[in-house]
Design a protein around this motif. Sequence first.
Motif, mmCIF file in Angstrom:
data_model
loop_
_atom_site.group_PDB
_atom_site.id
_atom_site.type_symbol
_atom_site.label_atom_id
_atom_site.label_comp_id
_atom_site.label_asym_id
_atom_site.label_seq_id
_atom_site.Cartn_x
_atom_site.Cartn_y
_atom_site.Cartn_z
ATOM 1 N N ILE A 224 0.924 -1.191 -0.042
ATOM 2 C CA ILE A 224 0.037 -0.092 -0.020
ATOM 3 C C ILE A 224 1.042 1.269 -0.147
ATOM 4 C CG2 ILE A 224 -1.707 1.288 1.477
ATOM 5 C CD1 ILE A 224 -2.806 -1.381 2.392
ATOM 6 N N LYS A 225 1.950 1.243 0.837
ATOM 7 C CA LYS A 225 2.728 2.380 0.940
ATOM 8 C C LYS A 225 3.545 2.466 -0.424
ATOM 9 C CE LYS A 225 5.807 2.275 4.441
ATOM 10 N NZ LYS A 225 6.597 1.916 5.437
ATOM 11 N N ASP A 228 1.115 3.959 -2.920
ATOM 12 C CA ASP A 228 0.877 5.689 -2.555
ATOM 13 C C ASP A 228 1.950 6.341 -3.135
ATOM 14 O OD1 ASP A 228 -0.982 7.137 -1.055
ATOM 15 O OD2 ASP A 228 0.793 7.550 0.078
ATOM 16 N N GLN A 229 3.217 5.822 -2.654
ATOM 17 C CA GLN A 229 4.354 6.656 -3.190
ATOM 18 C C GLN A 229 4.362 6.983 -4.637
ATOM 19 O OE1 GLN A 229 7.316 4.343 -1.832
ATOM 20 N NE2 GLN A 229 7.256 4.770 0.528
ATOM 21 N N GLU A 232 1.705 9.187 -6.331
ATOM 22 C CA GLU A 232 1.856 10.669 -5.985
ATOM 23 C C GLU A 232 2.927 11.151 -6.925
ATOM 24 O OE1 GLU A 232 1.477 11.478 -2.187
ATOM 25 O OE2 GLU A 232 2.197 13.380 -2.105
ATOM 26 N N ASP A 237 -4.609 9.361 -10.871
ATOM 27 C CA ASP A 237 -5.853 9.842 -10.187
ATOM 28 C C ASP A 237 -5.911 9.099 -8.750
ATOM 29 O OD1 ASP A 237 -8.516 9.897 -9.577
ATOM 30 O OD2 ASP A 237 -9.338 9.245 -11.332
ATOM 31 N N GLU A 239 -8.429 8.212 -7.122
ATOM 32 C CA GLU A 239 -9.321 7.121 -6.920
ATOM 33 C C GLU A 239 -8.728 5.888 -7.361
ATOM 34 O OE1 GLU A 239 -12.739 7.669 -6.230
ATOM 35 O OE2 GLU A 239 -13.701 6.197 -7.162
ATOM 36 N N VAL A 240 -8.073 6.063 -8.519
ATOM 37 C CA VAL A 240 -7.422 4.660 -8.961
ATOM 38 C C VAL A 240 -6.440 4.195 -7.971
ATOM 39 C CG1 VAL A 240 -5.541 3.936 -10.522
ATOM 40 C CG2 VAL A 240 -7.439 5.201 -11.559
ATOM 41 N N LEU A 242 -6.276 4.679 -4.637
ATOM 42 C CA LEU A 242 -6.898 4.140 -3.405
ATOM 43 C C LEU A 242 -7.912 3.116 -3.643
ATOM 44 C CD1 LEU A 242 -8.322 4.965 -0.867
ATOM 45 C CD2 LEU A 242 -10.073 6.200 -1.794
ATOM 46 N N LEU A 243 -8.358 2.793 -4.840
ATOM 47 C CA LEU A 243 -9.119 1.585 -5.348
ATOM 48 C C LEU A 243 -7.863 0.318 -5.255
ATOM 49 C CD1 LEU A 243 -11.470 2.589 -8.079
ATOM 50 C CD2 LEU A 243 -12.059 2.009 -5.463
ATOM 51 N N GLN A 245 -4.998 0.235 -3.733
ATOM 52 C CA GLN A 245 -4.569 0.102 -2.392
ATOM 53 C C GLN A 245 -5.512 -0.565 -1.525
ATOM 54 O OE1 GLN A 245 -3.068 3.616 -0.165
ATOM 55 N NE2 GLN A 245 -2.665 4.417 -2.156
ATOM 56 N N HIS A 246 -6.856 -0.535 -1.844
ATOM 57 C CA HIS A 246 -8.086 -1.169 -0.909
ATOM 58 C C HIS A 246 -8.051 -2.650 -1.370
ATOM 59 C CE1 HIS A 246 -11.892 -1.939 0.418
ATOM 60 N NE2 HIS A 246 -12.161 -2.218 -0.795
ATOM 61 N N TYR B 313 -14.827 4.045 -11.463
ATOM 62 C CA TYR B 313 -14.646 3.114 -12.470
ATOM 63 C C TYR B 313 -15.346 1.863 -12.648
ATOM 64 C CZ TYR B 313 -10.388 6.183 -12.707
ATOM 65 O OH TYR B 313 -9.722 7.249 -12.983
ATOM 66 N N LEU F 216 -12.572 2.828 2.901
ATOM 67 C CA LEU F 216 -11.632 2.165 2.336
ATOM 68 C C LEU F 216 -10.370 1.619 2.706
ATOM 69 C CD1 LEU F 216 -12.447 3.496 -1.603
ATOM 70 C CD2 LEU F 216 -13.441 1.396 -0.391
ATOM 71 N N LEU F 217 -9.668 2.387 3.732
ATOM 72 C CA LEU F 217 -8.549 1.959 4.108
ATOM 73 C C LEU F 217 -8.642 2.263 5.650
ATOM 74 C CD1 LEU F 217 -6.059 3.813 1.949
ATOM 75 C CD2 LEU F 217 -6.792 1.526 1.823
ATOM 76 N N LYS F 225 0.745 5.702 6.140
ATOM 77 C CA LYS F 225 1.109 6.322 4.830
ATOM 78 C C LYS F 225 1.592 7.645 5.104
ATOM 79 C CE LYS F 225 -1.932 6.064 1.680
ATOM 80 N NZ LYS F 225 -3.166 6.056 1.120
ATOM 81 N N ASP F 228 4.927 7.579 7.020
ATOM 82 C CA ASP F 228 5.898 7.292 5.980
ATOM 83 C C ASP F 228 6.288 8.479 4.905
ATOM 84 O OD1 ASP F 228 7.238 4.839 4.862
ATOM 85 O OD2 ASP F 228 6.035 5.570 2.889
#
Lengths: 319, 319, 319, 319, 319, 319
Positions: A224-225, A228-229, A232, A237, A239-240, A242-243, A245-246, B313, F216-217, F225, F228
């Motif tokens: 997940i981390k 995330d990195q 960024e 996006d 949302e992409v 986050l989904l 990661q979820h 999505y 979601l998380l 996160k 981090d």
Amino acid sequence: MLIRDFKIGEEITGYYLVKAKNIKTSSANKTYIDFTLQDISGEVNAKLWEAKGDVESQYNPGEIVKIMASVTQWQQTSQLKIIKIRGLLPEDEVDFSQFIPTAPIEAQTMLNEILAFVDEMKTEDVKRLVLALIEVYRKPLMYYPAAKSNHHAIKSGLLYHILRMLRSAKALGSVYKNINIDLVYAGVILHDIEKINEMDATEVGVVEGYTKEGQLLGHIIMGIKRIDQVSEKLGIDPEVSLLIQHMILTHHYEPEFGSPKKPLIPEGELLHYLDMIDARMYDMNKALKDVEPEQFTDPVFVLDRRKLYKSKYGTSEDY
Amino acid sequence: MLIRDFKIGEEITGYYLVKAKNIKTSSANKTYIDFTLQDISGEVNAKLWEAKGDVESQYNPGEIVKIMASVTQWQQTSQLKIIKIRGLLPEDEVDFSQFIPTAPIEAQTMLNEILAFVDEMKTEDVKRLVLALIEVYRKPLMYYPAAKSNHHAIKSGLLYHILRMLRSAKALGSVYKNINIDLVYAGVILHDIEKINEMDATEVGVVEGYTKEGQLLGHIIMGIKRIDQVSEKLGIDPEVSLLIQHMILTHHYEPEFGSPKKPLIPEGELLHYLDMIDARMYDMNKALKDVEPEQFTDPVFVLDRRKLYKSKYGTSEDY
Amino acid sequence: MLIRDFKIGEEITGYYLVKAKNIKTSSANKTYIDFTLQDISGEVNAKLWEAKGDVESQYNPGEIVKIMASVTQWQQTSQLKIIKIRGLLPEDEVDFSQFIPTAPIEAQTMLNEILAFVDEMKTEDVKRLVLALIEVYRKPLMYYPAAKSNHHAIKSGLLYHILRMLRSAKALGSVYKNINIDLVYAGVILHDIEKINEMDATEVGVVEGYTKEGQLLGHIIMGIKRIDQVSEKLGIDPEVSLLIQHMILTHHYEPEFGSPKKPLIPEGELLHYLDMIDARMYDMNKALKDVEPEQFTDPVFVLDRRKLYKSKYGTSEDY
Amino acid sequence: MLIRDFKIGEEITGYYLVKAKNIKTSSANKTYIDFTLQDISGEVNAKLWEAKGDVESQYNPGEIVKIMASVTQWQQTSQLKIIKIRGLLPEDEVDFSQFIPTAPIEAQTMLNEILAFVDEMKTEDVKRLVLALIEVYRKPLMYYPAAKSNHHAIKSGLLYHILRMLRSAKALGSVYKNINIDLVYAGVILHDIEKINEMDATEVGVVEGYTKEGQLLGHIIMGIKRIDQVSEKLGIDPEVSLLIQHMILTHHYEPEFGSPKKPLIPEGELLHYLDMIDARMYDMNKALKDVEPEQFTDPVFVLDRRKLYKSKYGTSEDY
Amino acid sequence: MLIRDFKIGEEITGYYLVKAKNIKTSSANKTYIDFTLQDISGEVNAKLWEAKGDVESQYNPGEIVKIMASVTQWQQTSQLKIIKIRGLLPEDEVDFSQFIPTAPIEAQTMLNEILAFVDEMKTEDVKRLVLALIEVYRKPLMYYPAAKSNHHAIKSGLLYHILRMLRSAKALGSVYKNINIDLVYAGVILHDIEKINEMDATEVGVVEGYTKEGQLLGHIIMGIKRIDQVSEKLGIDPEVSLLIQHMILTHHYEPEFGSPKKPLIPEGELLHYLDMIDARMYDMNKALKDVEPEQFTDPVFVLDRRKLYKSKYGTSEDY
Amino acid sequence: MLIRDFKIGEEITGYYLVKAKNIKTSSANKTYIDFTLQDISGEVNAKLWEAKGDVESQYNPGEIVKIMASVTQWQQTSQLKIIKIRGLLPEDEVDFSQFIPTAPIEAQTMLNEILAFVDEMKTEDVKRLVLALIEVYRKPLMYYPAAKSNHHAIKSGLLYHILRMLRSAKALGSVYKNINIDLVYAGVILHDIEKINEMDATEVGVVEGYTKEGQLLGHIIMGIKRIDQVSEKLGIDPEVSLLIQHMILTHHYEPEFGSPKKPLIPEGELLHYLDMIDARMYDMNKALKDVEPEQFTDPVFVLDRRKLYKSKYGTSEDY
């Protein structure tokens, strides 16, 4: 002679890979060496009772040795009593791949097929994120196993696990239309990717242990981390990101298996089942492939100690 | 007007199917009628406060009524206050299929596709057994739902459940070669077949309750007995019969869900996951299909009270 | 000398039944034989270190041997080091019943008492069904144990288990009037009857393993199928057949112990407790009978590892 | 008219016991009284909408009222709308026992039978201890129920529970010889005895709540303390006192039901099952006694929400 | 040389305390002695293969022996092969405290500090009860450990456990004002006090086993009874006695750990957490204190088999 | 008049904060408004039956209204029937803080005390990281509650929770020397910090729901996160960052409460218990503070439905 074919009472000669080596002291207070030897067909314990010379520096894990030994029995399994042992000589012609269980498809071929799946993606940000991450892990991905001792604990096992899940995902994607297949592909490719940093593995695909971060956080949190990195950095996006990661957070499904939440999107639900099916088909095939028809296996630890049945109508694959 | 589109405060007129009817007494000690009305889009509670005439014999479950009513609110959901009600007149032209949620594919079409799967079977005794059992259940199979209130609780839901699982089975059968696909097909077709005798359902696909044998034994045990009887009558290879009985016994996987044993053959393991995937995709699609993007659903009872998320999505099917 | 009376350090001579035999290789790479020997008082492990002659074909399970041995100790229990061994000679006069733990009542006597209970039944169809099934199993019923290693794992143990439960059922039937005693008797007699086909046992009452059907379905499912078949053949009232099938299905009570449903009739509820009481009294008596007053036993595996207490006021039976 | 026989829509007149009374305010902001009325056949909710006069001081729990009322319906059960109400007049001849569900045997008769069991005891210290404790509780024992709302929640229910368990104990004591029957009798008589101080009950056998000590310690701990005190005072053999304390501690068997340890003596094991059987037979009889043959009950809360089945061959007792 | 510092292959000489001694027979049928030896730094297994003389009467648990031995290895740990052994001679000057792990504070000092806490109590009856009970246990309290093998299994471990909990209680009492600190102090001092009668321990602080009452009732129930008795004798306010009994009953918090009820007063809730914190800090410190920074321990059994991590920033205490 | 002091039957007048507002339709088909009103002492439901004028736009959540109403009863609690209602007028002098339950210490004072704890830190990188993160959240930290409905669900509740835990941490740090207090302080300050982004709260401290990322998380993953990211930006020692991430990951301790791993360092173990103690002391104080001595509370949902006891010796705080 393949380890699988050893018979108790025989004397064997052959080349084997040293998987583990321990120097011990016997009840008679003598030093001996306790090896785990391996070839493509399996593993065997071997004792070198008369350890002469510089045993500490020789025959280390990762080396290949030539031995002559008698096959004895210890608690239901065979064991070797080593009579002679030596390291490789220049004139020995051995093929390393004979000693290491490996995925049945060549690593580059698998990667290519995976990249072809990525190529099918229509959601641009999903594609960019996945490609960037494949780039990050490309080298270790070629040989990493998918586990230390359970399913796909073989060289390139992680690639093989991903590939079969992608094929299944595509197949089910043609039945179920309520899923975004790009997200499923992304989840499949990335769900276990941080196992590469959770476990220490040699280039021959053997896991030697867990890393510090692996023990303190685990591959789910680490994945997940990482997503995330990279998201960024690439301006993906949110949302992409986050989904995905979820999906990684939830793919083990039950809290006691490491997922504190359950999937809230159908793509995550499907990812979980794709993962389960691939692991279970692998483990069941492995347990059953050397069993005679109409016989049961011994209890299989990783399958809740079930004794599987090889039916008259059963079949197996050769990995 | 479709029930799904009712707005609080409006007055509506239309035809609806009576799903349930109860005669009650109000706190003011007056008799009134409490209906559950249904059309293809959903259900609604409706009160007839001024019940005149022979209310006991009229407007019974299974009949269609025409009503004029105002849409009120009761505890977060809409409710009807009936102003006028009457039964069908000869001149009313209503299409029954407008009132009953039904599988999105025509029953005969589904059965034909299922028979085509059977036709692919290569193990003669599996094929004979499955065909004989389809024959036994052919009539109720055309309209039976797959459950009382959970997944596929729609007319012909059982056929639809079987069909999608067969399609998935075929797809996964092309990825995993360690399974006998004939056994998987047989398991899929027969795993829930005794739900037909476990539940009482009307020909419009509504389950009214459970049978005596359903409550005392359940469809898993009933299915095993049925396969045992038919196999013996047809002289089926006992191994075939035993394997299919074992798959039925184990397909719920966990003791607390009704399977006292776990699958000991890979075909049984796969059957369980095919069943789970189809049920979950159905339930998730149903919960999400009317939700706006980037919104969460209310807690979904059958999915452990999860609040699902409809992502930007995400996509849905229309069943 | 009885195995129970062996003392470490002694030398013993006597006849014992071979229960198991394994040919092994010692750490010094010599072949030796590892026996489990048995008499009526218990079991003991015995090593034949100097295995000469055709050890493979001699001294097999089921045979009686005469040995001279010294009693040694290994991990808290005694073990034999065999000095001399031979098979039975024509002149040896041994009584097989001295070597096999057996129910304390003669099998035919038990069966007669059970048939007397059946004779008391007033519901004709229950009686007919039970008599027909006793007929089916009459021969193996004379020697089958009730389990592989837990309660009543002795010759004719199943008969003994049934008999004591019938006696208890009759006793409780005089206290509780809300049960149909015929159904309870039928449940008692039939609840474990398919253990006969679930386990392979020799005629001396030793279970050697589980059958294929036993592993894939289990005795509960097998029992239901058998009752279904016989009931149909005899034209038994379907309600009678269904109730007895339900009692068999539910008698383990908890899903994780093999009963997917709980009893819905008081006769099934009572059957469960009769079964528990008989098993627990047997296991507790066995664990406590050789313990001194005011002492505790070692942890008893089958009783959740409890250490039972033999009180000053306690008593034991001699089975 | 008995409450059990009320029919919706009728008007009834009769005497009933006030079990509970609450003064409430309606949505129209009027004061009304909400009663629970009871007779020997059951309970019913009753509303007095027009509460005139000193409603606060009249018609309190424990009093008998005469009412005229119409039977209405509220959420599947009947409810009374009171038209007239008055208290008892001197000329009314009512028999209190008509209003209170009571054990089917007279209290003194039950106590005598229990004392006869004690009389059979051969272990002097067990007998002395039990007699001393019966003396302590003799008065409340005559009317205490065995529970607030579950099994034996009737007047003298505790005596009835003890008596049936003693009868069963004696019966099983003739089957199983590895138990000291005196200890079992003592365990039966004393296992729930401190329910008398755990719960507050009126002399008509209705439990009104739990005591402070009951909530902070519970009847198991309280019983152990009491036996400890009385044993010390009487100089009972400490082994006797300890064994009975152990039986009380363990009789609920599972930690989550209040027993932190499991029985370590067979007498304790048997006590647990005697308790379970008596409770379950009581609850099942109660749930089934008014059900028609071949029908199911509603879910029974205290039996894990099972829907019991009254078979064609079933029978019931009238308590 | 301290046991902790033994290195495989060395020969050592020194004085050690015999913790356990077993006379065994080797596979070669020779008698040998199996010792567990101990000093302040740890324990080691030691074999005396050539046992001569009256080995049965010499070198018993509790005695100190002088040995010469070689350090061998057996399954990952070191083991001694004894070369010479003798008992203590008059001229040997050994300090018993060198052999027994002991709390890091002197017992009398700890007791004095505990009494100072009691001295702070303002509720007279709490103070009287606690003082009376300390008097009862004063002698064994000086040396009893707090457990057989888990936390504080050292000489005077119970005192040390109480003392640290009192210090924490005082500290938290300054943060949380909704507790009666006298009750918390009393709970801390008395919560495990009956471990003194539940376990048999020698004066050197080694637990040899559990008492009869300990096994049949356990220290929680025994503590409640003791408080009840003493309270009654001293005429303590029943509310005080009841609250402290409740705190003892509930301090293990979960039924499966021996507390059939949960705390209903905040003082009981806090007592549970004080107990947990002290046990966990003790066990974690013990597991980590000899580990190098940035290393993990082996799985710690008493901490759910966690592998603890000694961070770069971690620290340890020396008990 | 404070809501806590309402008595059924009275008529009250006063100012209250609108916490929630719903427009509904009555059974008589009239529109009415259903309010939840709040002041510092509690909440009450209120009905405005005669809703005139633009009820949709007026009296919204967050506004203060003046009402005259009669206190009625509905299912054991009081309810208001509003007679008159109006919004605030310029001349009304109301103090917002009278309507919102708030931590008993002023927010800035708490923050200052927290910063003083940070000031004590000796590990430079821990200090820098914590200060940077406090800066990030400084504004919402001033008013955020620590939960939606459980412990510390009050304005500035999160600060109050942190502060009390820090005080306890310092106190225990003086007892246990095997912990790095800087890490514990950091864990305390940061463990719940992402609740600020998991929940949506208004500036008056009322939580309105969960954010998308929160659902979601969850705050544990979000916190990891964030730490981090900030650590990487500031160049914090990776060991520091990893340890704090590990403490956040594990502070819920059990998988089913959201922590997939258990603490592997003593600082994490202690953090968990500090969190539990503070939550439990808060919830118990809240449940008991308005209870009379020697009385029990109703079942407290958040404390496993325990009925707490206010002992004669109990005390409470006024938050």
